[in-house]
Design a protein around this motif. Sequence first.
Motif, PDB file in Angstrom:
ATOM      1  N   UNK A  55      14.526  13.590   6.375  1.00 33.13           N
ATOM      2  CA  UNK A  55      13.145  13.744   6.300  1.00 33.13           C
ATOM      3  C   UNK A  55      12.271  13.823   7.503  1.00 33.13           C
ATOM      4  N   UNK A  56      11.372  15.007   7.453  1.00 32.89           N
ATOM      5  CA  UNK A  56      10.681  15.204   8.653  1.00 32.89           C
ATOM      6  C   UNK A  56       9.588  14.171   9.109  1.00 32.89           C
ATOM      7  N   UNK A  57       9.409  13.192   8.430  1.00 31.35           N
ATOM      8  CA  UNK A  57       8.514  12.106   8.447  1.00 31.35           C
ATOM      9  C   UNK A  57       8.946  10.608   8.001  1.00 31.35           C
ATOM     10  N   UNK A  58       8.584   9.812   8.263  1.00 29.74           N
ATOM     11  CA  UNK A  58       8.831   8.589   8.041  1.00 29.74           C
ATOM     12  C   UNK A  58       8.545   8.261   6.359  1.00 29.74           C
ATOM     13  N   UNK A  59       9.546   7.846   5.879  1.00 30.49           N
ATOM     14  CA  UNK A  59       9.222   7.753   4.230  1.00 30.49           C
ATOM     15  C   UNK A  59       8.077   6.578   3.807  1.00 30.49           C
ATOM     16  N   UNK A  60       7.218   6.623   2.993  1.00 33.05           N
ATOM     17  CA  UNK A  60       6.412   5.676   2.374  1.00 33.05           C
ATOM     18  C   UNK A  60       6.717   5.472   1.196  1.00 33.05           C
ATOM     19  N   UNK A  61       5.940   4.328   0.590  1.00 32.09           N
ATOM     20  CA  UNK A  61       6.040   4.069  -0.820  1.00 32.09           C
ATOM     21  C   UNK A  61       5.640   5.043  -1.780  1.00 32.09           C
ATOM     22  N   UNK A  62       4.720   6.033  -1.150  1.00 36.20           N
ATOM     23  CA  UNK A  62       4.040   6.980  -2.191  1.00 36.20           C
ATOM     24  C   UNK A  62       5.423   7.881  -2.312  1.00 36.20           C
ATOM     25  N   UNK A  63       6.213   8.358  -1.273  1.00 39.01           N
ATOM     26  CA  UNK A  63       7.513   8.934  -1.377  1.00 39.01           C
ATOM     27  C   UNK A  63       8.353   8.447  -2.666  1.00 39.01           C
ATOM     28  N   UNK A  64       8.627   7.283  -2.419  1.00 39.54           N
ATOM     29  CA  UNK A  64       9.461   6.380  -3.352  1.00 39.54           C
ATOM     30  C   UNK A  64       9.021   6.480  -4.675  1.00 39.54           C
ATOM     31  N   UNK A  65       7.626   6.409  -4.923  1.00 40.79           N
ATOM     32  CA  UNK A  65       7.229   6.466  -6.217  1.00 40.79           C
ATOM     33  C   UNK A  65       7.512   7.806  -7.035  1.00 40.79           C
ATOM     34  N   UNK A  66       7.471   8.738  -6.275  1.00 43.49           N
ATOM     35  CA  UNK A  66       7.932  10.040  -6.989  1.00 43.49           C
ATOM     36  C   UNK A  66       9.442   9.856  -7.506  1.00 43.49           C
ATOM     37  N   UNK A  67      10.116   9.195  -7.018  1.00 43.20           N
ATOM     38  CA  UNK A  67      11.481   9.014  -7.329  1.00 43.20           C
ATOM     39  C   UNK A  67      11.769   7.845  -8.527  1.00 43.20           C
ATOM     40  N   UNK A  68      11.006   7.197  -8.774  1.00 46.60           N
ATOM     41  CA  UNK A  68      10.983   6.433 -10.039  1.00 46.60           C
ATOM     42  C   UNK A  68      11.309   7.246 -11.128  1.00 46.60           C
ATOM     43  N   UNK A 111       0.935  -1.178   0.026  1.00 49.70           N
ATOM     44  CA  UNK A 111       0.140  -0.005   0.039  1.00 49.70           C
ATOM     45  C   UNK A 111       0.870   1.258   0.005  1.00 49.70           C
ATOM     46  N   UNK A 112       0.198   2.245  -0.501  1.00 46.91           N
ATOM     47  CA  UNK A 112       1.064   3.627  -0.637  1.00 46.91           C
ATOM     48  C   UNK A 112       1.650   4.049   0.777  1.00 46.91           C
ATOM     49  N   UNK A 113       0.691   3.885   1.691  1.00 45.52           N
ATOM     50  CA  UNK A 113       1.059   4.171   2.832  1.00 45.52           C
ATOM     51  C   UNK A 113       2.276   3.265   3.858  1.00 45.52           C
ATOM     52  N   UNK A 114       2.492   2.225   3.483  1.00 39.58           N
ATOM     53  CA  UNK A 114       3.465   1.279   3.993  1.00 39.58           C
ATOM     54  C   UNK A 114       4.853   2.005   3.778  1.00 39.58           C
ATOM     55  N   UNK A 115       5.612   1.744   4.966  1.00 41.01           N
ATOM     56  CA  UNK A 115       6.960   2.591   5.198  1.00 41.01           C
ATOM     57  C   UNK A 115       7.911   1.833   4.415  1.00 41.01           C
ATOM     58  N   UNK A 116       8.796   2.650   4.220  1.00 42.60           N
ATOM     59  CA  UNK A 116      10.077   2.116   3.524  1.00 42.60           C
ATOM     60  C   UNK A 116      10.974   1.107   4.356  1.00 42.60           C
ATOM     61  N   UNK A 117      10.614   1.243   5.487  1.00 41.58           N
ATOM     62  CA  UNK A 117      11.476   0.362   6.623  1.00 41.58           C
ATOM     63  C   UNK A 117      10.775  -1.017   6.271  1.00 41.58           C
ATOM     64  N   UNK A 118       9.471  -0.953   5.983  1.00 45.08           N
ATOM     65  CA  UNK A 118       8.802  -2.471   5.765  1.00 45.08           C
ATOM     66  C   UNK A 118       9.298  -2.947   4.671  1.00 45.08           C
TER      67      UNK A 118
END
Length: 235
Positions: A162-175, A111-118
């Motif tokens: 980063x001011x917040x825990x990065x999520x997959x939504x953040x990573x998608x923006x960097x593809x 899910x988009x809200x899943x964290x990068x850590x996960x």
Amino acid sequence: MVTTQNSDRFLTAFNRIDHRLRDIIGAKDFMPFYRLVDQAKKKDVLVRKYEDDLRSYADLRNAIVHHRTSMEYVIAEPHVDVVERIEYMDATLAKPTLVGQMFRKKVLVFQEKDSLKHVLKVIRSRKFTQFPVYNKTQFKGLVTTVGITNWLASVMGGNHVPRHVPTLHDILLHEKNRVNYKFVSRYITIYEAEEIFKQGVERGRRFEALLITEHGKTHQKLIGIITPLDIMQVE
């Protein structure tokens, strides 16, 4: 004593392929085999894949048929490896393997809200490199390890945390290539899938994965995934 068994097996397979090519192009009248190949390769990716072999086997077929001096003696008796190869091609052309047969499996989705850590934990434990991302049931994109690296480079290069825990939504923006995937139907052949990857590269649009659903629709359940590494193992 040399038997004619190999040549008979070869001619049987060759004739079946000839009929298959005629069916592909809808030929009703006689057409030389070379022309059949030329026409059929425009419609069937598998014919394109086997084009060189088919042309070579046409020459061998002519040598067998036209130089046969009796039912017991032929000048060009095919080697068993050649016979097995053309029989394999005959069987593959008649019933090619579908992606739904070879690559169907349970796909781990995110899910988009899943964290990068996960995701990093999954990379460590499962060695995955592609991650289909959804917002509930809506497909949002494909995160890759390259996208994760791009995100890390952006953060480190900016010299800030980063001011917040990065999520997959953040990573998608960097593809770099946001459309780095393609949905395909489970009914296409593995050779058509191979062609999709090749055409993507030729057009400067490299696909990181083909996502398999029932009919290639994004809203359908994901039932398989094909990576470039997977397709390289297809004969």
